[in-house]
Design a protein around this motif. Structure first.
Motif, mmCIF file in Angstrom:
data_model
loop_
_atom_site.group_PDB
_atom_site.id
_atom_site.type_symbol
_atom_site.label_atom_id
_atom_site.label_comp_id
_atom_site.label_asym_id
_atom_site.label_seq_id
_atom_site.Cartn_x
_atom_site.Cartn_y
_atom_site.Cartn_z
ATOM 1 N N GLU A 1 61.042 48.903 66.264
ATOM 2 C CA GLU A 1 61.059 49.763 67.437
ATOM 3 C C GLU A 1 59.947 50.801 67.346
ATOM 4 N N TYR B 1 62.529 56.003 68.276
ATOM 5 C CA TYR B 1 63.786 56.075 67.539
ATOM 6 C C TYR B 1 63.980 57.491 67.026
ATOM 7 N N ALA C 1 67.950 53.735 66.970
ATOM 8 C CA ALA C 1 66.970 53.382 67.994
ATOM 9 C C ALA C 1 67.246 54.194 69.254
ATOM 10 N N TYR C 2 66.234 54.372 70.069
ATOM 11 C CA TYR C 2 66.340 55.276 71.217
ATOM 12 C C TYR C 2 67.421 54.863 72.197
ATOM 13 N N THR D 1 61.879 49.101 60.785
ATOM 14 C CA THR D 1 62.195 48.880 62.188
ATOM 15 C C THR D 1 60.990 48.300 62.901
#
Lengths: 114, 115
Positions: free
Chosen positions: A29, A32, A96-97, A27
């Motif tokens: 990101e 997460y 992901a968040y 990722t």
């Protein structure tokens, strides 16, 4: 795109012993969530444990614990004192968040030997 | 008290038929999902709905259409069934879209077999 890799299609453990299931993810990101789900023969997907990426402390739920290595993008599950009822498929998952797009690994089939 | 329920649990049908799978959640969640698990156990998201708005639509054939009559229901309708549609379909729900501790709760799955 985020991908989740479980490199162990099958694992086995002796009852009362400890086993570790591996998971890596990819990722870009920074925030997460990671999850381990259990799917017994009944097909039901059961959440075993979750880890927030911003937390350094590894999550623990009774006999289940994780080893979260953010820099290495690794998220392994340790099952201590394995029981016959732990036999199942185990799926590692990433989210992901800020969205609900949950990505699953291919799963690891765990066999527990009496 | 099943939090997320699906009907039927098993569905056997012929190629070319149209079928629906129903999903209901009594958790008061805002977002619902459909996943497909193939014969190799690979689990992939198909759709999610938040307050009747489609949020995620993975590259699934347009023969598949989610229908949400209200916040508690997300049904999956499949037209012109094909052999490759045989799989286990899971419904799930979560409290809201994204954010903290937004855990997804799964239904028991529906095993679809297309002959």
């Amino acid at each position: 795109a985020q991908t989740v890799t479980q490199s162990q299609p099958e694992m086995s453990v002796q009852e009362a012993e400890t086993v570790t299931l591996s998971c890596t993810y990819d990722t870009s990101e920074s925030d997460y969530y990671l999850f381990w789900y259990k799917q017994p023969p009944s097909r039901q997907m059961i959440l075993v444990i979750r880890q927030e990426a911003y937390k350094q402390q590894n999550a623990t739920e009774n006999r289940f614990s994780v080893n979260f290595q953010k820099a290495a993008k690794s998220f392994s599950l340790k099952i201590s004192d394995s029981q016959l009822g732990d036999a199942a498929m185990y799926f590692c998952a990433y989210r992901a968040y800020n969205n609900n797009d949950m990505r699953f690994g291919a799963g690891t089939r765990l066999t527990v030997k009496p | 008290d099943t939090a997320v329920s699906q009907t039927p649990k098993y569905l056997v049908t012929q190629m070319g038929n149209d079928k629906s799978i129903k999903c209901e959640q009594n958790l008061g969640h805002d977002t619902m999902y459909w996943y497909k698990q193939d014969s190799k156990k690979f689990l992939k998201i198909m759709f999610s709905y938040n307050n009747k708005e489609l949020i995620i639509n993975e590259t699934v054939p347009n023969r598949f259409s989610p229908k949400s009559p209200d916040k508690a229901h997300l049904n999956l309708h499949i037209n012109s069934l094909e052999l490759g549609d045989s799989a286990v379909y899971f419904c799930a729900s979560s409290p809201k879209h994204g954010g903290k501790r937004n855990e997804q709760f799964f239904g028991p799955g529906t095993r679809l077999t297309v002959l």
